[in-house]
Design a protein around this motif. Sequence first.
Motif, PDB file in Angstrom:
ATOM      1  N   ASN A   1       9.141  15.759  36.338  1.00  0.00           N
ATOM      2  CA  ASN A   1      10.099  15.357  35.204  1.00  0.00           C
ATOM      3  C   ASN A   1       9.332  14.439  34.360  1.00  0.00           C
ATOM      4  O   ASN A   1       9.874  13.577  33.555  1.00  0.00           O
ATOM      5  CB  ASN A   1      11.107  14.914  35.497  1.00  0.00           C
ATOM      6  N   ALA A   2       7.754  14.737  33.981  1.00  0.00           N
ATOM      7  CA  ALA A   2       7.028  13.834  33.212  1.00  0.00           C
ATOM      8  C   ALA A   2       7.196  14.480  31.833  1.00  0.00           C
ATOM      9  O   ALA A   2       7.710  15.591  31.569  1.00  0.00           O
ATOM     10  CB  ALA A   2       5.588  13.773  33.816  1.00  0.00           C
ATOM     11  N   ARG A   3       6.820  13.536  30.791  1.00  0.00           N
ATOM     12  CA  ARG A   3       6.794  13.982  29.459  1.00  0.00           C
ATOM     13  C   ARG A   3       5.462  13.472  28.639  1.00  0.00           C
ATOM     14  O   ARG A   3       5.029  12.081  29.053  1.00  0.00           O
ATOM     15  CB  ARG A   3       7.866  13.518  28.712  1.00  0.00           C
ATOM     16  N   VAL A   4       5.067  14.051  27.525  1.00  0.00           N
ATOM     17  CA  VAL A   4       3.810  13.513  26.840  1.00  0.00           C
ATOM     18  C   VAL A   4       4.191  13.894  25.447  1.00  0.00           C
ATOM     19  O   VAL A   4       4.557  14.915  25.208  1.00  0.00           O
ATOM     20  CB  VAL A   4       2.598  14.241  27.355  1.00  0.00           C
ATOM     21  N   ASP A   5       3.981  12.694  24.711  1.00  0.00           N
ATOM     22  CA  ASP A   5       4.217  12.742  23.261  1.00  0.00           C
ATOM     23  C   ASP A   5       3.022  12.353  22.629  1.00  0.00           C
ATOM     24  O   ASP A   5       2.603  11.304  22.815  1.00  0.00           O
ATOM     25  CB  ASP A   5       5.303  11.687  22.965  1.00  0.00           C
TER      26      ASP A   5
ATOM     27  N   ASN B   1       5.894  24.610  13.577  1.00  0.00           N
ATOM     28  CA  ASN B   1       6.092  23.795  12.323  1.00  0.00           C
ATOM     29  C   ASN B   1       5.907  22.386  12.498  1.00  0.00           C
ATOM     30  O   ASN B   1       5.560  21.549  11.541  1.00  0.00           O
ATOM     31  CB  ASN B   1       7.306  24.215  11.498  1.00  0.00           C
ATOM     32  N   LYS B   2       6.482  21.900  13.614  1.00  0.00           N
ATOM     33  CA  LYS B   2       6.385  20.453  13.704  1.00  0.00           C
ATOM     34  C   LYS B   2       5.037  19.725  13.946  1.00  0.00           C
ATOM     35  O   LYS B   2       4.564  18.732  13.596  1.00  0.00           O
ATOM     36  CB  LYS B   2       7.168  19.741  15.051  1.00  0.00           C
ATOM     37  N   LEU B   3       4.097  20.717  14.257  1.00  0.00           N
ATOM     38  CA  LEU B   3       2.652  20.638  14.158  1.00  0.00           C
ATOM     39  C   LEU B   3       1.859  21.051  13.049  1.00  0.00           C
ATOM     40  O   LEU B   3       1.139  20.271  12.239  1.00  0.00           O
ATOM     41  CB  LEU B   3       2.086  21.185  15.350  1.00  0.00           C
ATOM     42  N   LEU B   4       2.270  22.555  12.751  1.00  0.00           N
ATOM     43  CA  LEU B   4       1.440  22.887  11.564  1.00  0.00           C
ATOM     44  C   LEU B   4       1.707  22.499  10.264  1.00  0.00           C
ATOM     45  O   LEU B   4       0.913  22.480   9.245  1.00  0.00           O
ATOM     46  CB  LEU B   4       1.608  24.301  11.631  1.00  0.00           C
ATOM     47  N   VAL B   5       2.951  22.194   9.891  1.00  0.00           N
ATOM     48  CA  VAL B   5       3.304  21.754   8.595  1.00  0.00           C
ATOM     49  C   VAL B   5       2.744  20.583   8.161  1.00  0.00           C
ATOM     50  O   VAL B   5       1.954  20.524   7.166  1.00  0.00           O
ATOM     51  CB  VAL B   5       4.802  21.745   8.235  1.00  0.00           C
ATOM     52  N   PRO B   6       2.677  19.384   8.653  1.00  0.00           N
ATOM     53  CA  PRO B   6       1.921  18.275   8.372  1.00  0.00           C
ATOM     54  C   PRO B   6       0.356  18.217   8.643  1.00  0.00           C
ATOM     55  O   PRO B   6      -0.301  17.787   7.742  1.00  0.00           O
ATOM     56  CB  PRO B   6       2.588  17.083   9.408  1.00  0.00           C
ATOM     57  N   LEU B   7       0.109  19.012   9.521  1.00  0.00           N
ATOM     58  CA  LEU B   7      -1.582  19.403   9.833  1.00  0.00           C
ATOM     59  C   LEU B   7      -2.000  20.210   8.769  1.00  0.00           C
ATOM     60  O   LEU B   7      -2.964  19.792   8.425  1.00  0.00           O
ATOM     61  CB  LEU B   7      -1.559  19.878  11.194  1.00  0.00           C
ATOM     62  N   MET B   8      -1.609  21.177   8.525  1.00  0.00           N
ATOM     63  CA  MET B   8      -2.236  22.257   7.671  1.00  0.00           C
ATOM     64  C   MET B   8      -1.635  22.610   6.582  1.00  0.00           C
ATOM     65  O   MET B   8      -2.028  23.458   5.700  1.00  0.00           O
ATOM     66  CB  MET B   8      -2.557  23.508   8.436  1.00  0.00           C
ATOM     67  N   GLY B   9      -0.087  22.119   6.386  1.00  0.00           N
ATOM     68  CA  GLY B   9       0.612  22.760   5.198  1.00  0.00           C
ATOM     69  C   GLY B   9       0.854  24.275   5.450  1.00  0.00           C
ATOM     70  O   GLY B   9       1.365  24.724   4.466  1.00  0.00           O
TER      71      GLY B   9
ATOM     72  N   THR C   1      -3.344  16.140   5.053  1.00  0.00           N
ATOM     73  CA  THR C   1      -2.199  15.950   4.326  1.00  0.00           C
ATOM     74  C   THR C   1      -1.665  14.649   4.431  1.00  0.00           C
ATOM     75  O   THR C   1      -0.833  14.197   3.788  1.00  0.00           O
ATOM     76  CB  THR C   1      -1.083  16.878   5.064  1.00  0.00           C
ATOM     77  N   LYS C   2      -2.166  13.762   5.241  1.00  0.00           N
ATOM     78  CA  LYS C   2      -1.921  11.980   5.395  1.00  0.00           C
ATOM     79  C   LYS C   2      -0.506  12.034   5.904  1.00  0.00           C
ATOM     80  O   LYS C   2       0.338  11.057   5.728  1.00  0.00           O
ATOM     81  CB  LYS C   2      -1.608  11.504   3.906  1.00  0.00           C
ATOM     82  N   LYS C   3       0.170  13.119   6.435  1.00  0.00           N
ATOM     83  CA  LYS C   3       1.357  13.179   7.347  1.00  0.00           C
ATOM     84  C   LYS C   3       1.173  13.167   8.641  1.00  0.00           C
ATOM     85  O   LYS C   3       0.272  13.784   9.206  1.00  0.00           O
ATOM     86  CB  LYS C   3       2.357  14.711   6.728  1.00  0.00           C
ATOM     87  N   GLU C   4       2.308  12.756   9.508  1.00  0.00           N
ATOM     88  CA  GLU C   4       2.465  12.638  10.916  1.00  0.00           C
ATOM     89  C   GLU C   4       2.615  13.907  11.558  1.00  0.00           C
ATOM     90  O   GLU C   4       3.719  14.467  11.267  1.00  0.00           O
ATOM     91  CB  GLU C   4       3.211  11.783  11.052  1.00  0.00           C
ATOM     92  N   THR C   5       1.822  14.617  12.286  1.00  0.00           N
ATOM     93  CA  THR C   5       2.120  15.675  13.211  1.00  0.00           C
ATOM     94  C   THR C   5       2.728  15.005  14.584  1.00  0.00           C
ATOM     95  O   THR C   5       2.071  13.962  15.106  1.00  0.00           O
ATOM     96  CB  THR C   5       0.899  16.349  13.457  1.00  0.00           C
ATOM     97  N   SER C   6       3.346  15.942  15.332  1.00  0.00           N
ATOM     98  CA  SER C   6       3.922  15.778  16.578  1.00  0.00           C
ATOM     99  C   SER C   6       3.752  16.772  17.297  1.00  0.00           C
ATOM    100  O   SER C   6       4.099  17.739  17.205  1.00  0.00           O
ATOM    101  CB  SER C   6       5.478  15.001  16.531  1.00  0.00           C
ATOM    102  N   ILE C   7       3.443  16.665  18.752  1.00  0.00           N
ATOM    103  CA  ILE C   7       3.299  17.759  19.680  1.00  0.00           C
ATOM    104  C   ILE C   7       3.658  16.947  21.002  1.00  0.00           C
ATOM    105  O   ILE C   7       3.293  15.943  21.342  1.00  0.00           O
ATOM    106  CB  ILE C   7       2.206  18.436  19.938  1.00  0.00           C
ATOM    107  N   TYR C   8       4.653  17.802  21.668  1.00  0.00           N
ATOM    108  CA  TYR C   8       5.346  17.050  23.068  1.00  0.00           C
ATOM    109  C   TYR C   8       5.641  18.102  24.079  1.00  0.00           C
ATOM    110  O   TYR C   8       5.920  19.180  23.873  1.00  0.00           O
ATOM    111  CB  TYR C   8       6.322  16.260  22.764  1.00  0.00           C
ATOM    112  N   PHE C   9       5.370  17.572  25.352  1.00  0.00           N
ATOM    113  CA  PHE C   9       5.587  18.791  26.333  1.00  0.00           C
ATOM    114  C   PHE C   9       6.729  17.727  27.315  1.00  0.00           C
ATOM    115  O   PHE C   9       6.489  16.633  27.640  1.00  0.00           O
ATOM    116  CB  PHE C   9       4.310  18.877  27.264  1.00  0.00           C
ATOM    117  N   THR C  10       7.911  18.488  27.766  1.00  0.00           N
ATOM    118  CA  THR C  10       8.734  17.871  28.561  1.00  0.00           C
ATOM    119  C   THR C  10       8.812  18.623  29.823  1.00  0.00           C
ATOM    120  O   THR C  10       8.364  19.794  29.915  1.00  0.00           O
ATOM    121  CB  THR C  10      10.138  17.826  27.862  1.00  0.00           C
ATOM    122  N   GLU C  11       9.704  17.938  30.700  1.00  0.00           N
ATOM    123  CA  GLU C  11       9.959  18.717  31.965  1.00  0.00           C
ATOM    124  C   GLU C  11       8.728  19.189  32.590  1.00  0.00           C
ATOM    125  O   GLU C  11       8.415  20.111  33.231  1.00  0.00           O
ATOM    126  CB  GLU C  11      10.895  19.459  31.895  1.00  0.00           C
TER     127      GLU C  11
END
Length: 361
Positions: free
Chosen positions: A140-144, A225-233, A152-162
């Motif tokens: 039950n580890a998690r990586v954020d 989209n949590k990754l692609l919108v801020p990263l690449m638009g 884009t100067k925006k923050e991207t987020s990617i995470y893996f749970t469980e």
Amino acid sequence: KLIHDVSWWSDGMDINYKTPRQVIKARQLYVRGNQLISFGLDNFAIQNRKTREEVWAATPYEKGYETIEGGRIRASGIQLSFPDKKPQVSIGKLATSDLLFTTAKDKTKLEDTVDYRPLLTQTFLKIPIPLFIDSVLLQNARVDAHEISKKTKKETSIYFTEINGYLQNVKNHDIKPEDTLDMRVRARFYGTDVVRLHFRQSYYDTLQEFWMRVRMSHFEMPEMNKLLVPLMGLNILSGTVDSLLLVARGNDYFAYGTMDMRYHNLRARLLKTEDTKGKVWVSMANFLTGIFLRKHDNGRTDLLFKERIRKRSIFNFWGKIALEGLLTNLGIKRDKKERKQFEKTVKAFDLSENYWQDDDN
């Protein structure tokens, strides 16, 4: 000798240790042993004393900001020896639960000054104390992971749970030709569907050769989209992945393999930002995206080839390999180009043509 001749223990310890940069905490720590030693704790945290904004403001270069915390840790079958006046540690099993690792970077800053980062097994070899762990268990580890995009100067987020699984044969000494790191984990991508990773890497090979396989079943593509919108638009309007299989072999310089992604009903468009509003090229790009982007898979397995940026980590390389396979399957990159790149690299490194083939035995 005294440690091995008597039974001893220490229970119920709490640790609160501060350095100029970090705070290290552990609760209900115990150590017990005679012939073999066992160790455990109920929870721990390694945190930064400054906020990430304060750390980033102190340097013009991009700098990673990491924290780690977790629940129970249990280590058993520990043996200590001192062959050269330096402790040599051997651990039978290291079991962890509820680990949370977070990392963040501001890519708008200048690149850091590190010019080379080794792959995973070579990273282990740099640990200063001789170490062997037969198996590391993750429960039950998690990586954020967070990154402020340079584009884009925006923050991207990617995470893996469980995250559940294991690493086997973690070591940095007494290396033999057959020694291989073996890692098998499963996790939920963005907390939704399960991703399965099998990774193997040689300790002995001078090119740091590795093999990996990634499997995934049903996945709704707008989740990315949590990754692609801020990263690449790039905004995915619709699309469903029915199955995905990536198989690749790689080394310190490049990776090559195949990805078979079956999907349907993909629609995407580039978003207009404050910098691009009113510009004709955005509308043109959306028009071309609609033409060249495959709305459905092509019914076959596609090739992938990716050169490594050697100053980036193995985890960055994994992400680039997966992205390369995605672009090929979506029709943005073509198989012919991948094959040409690979054949050129094979000739340069004098490698066999079957170097990339599935080696899951």
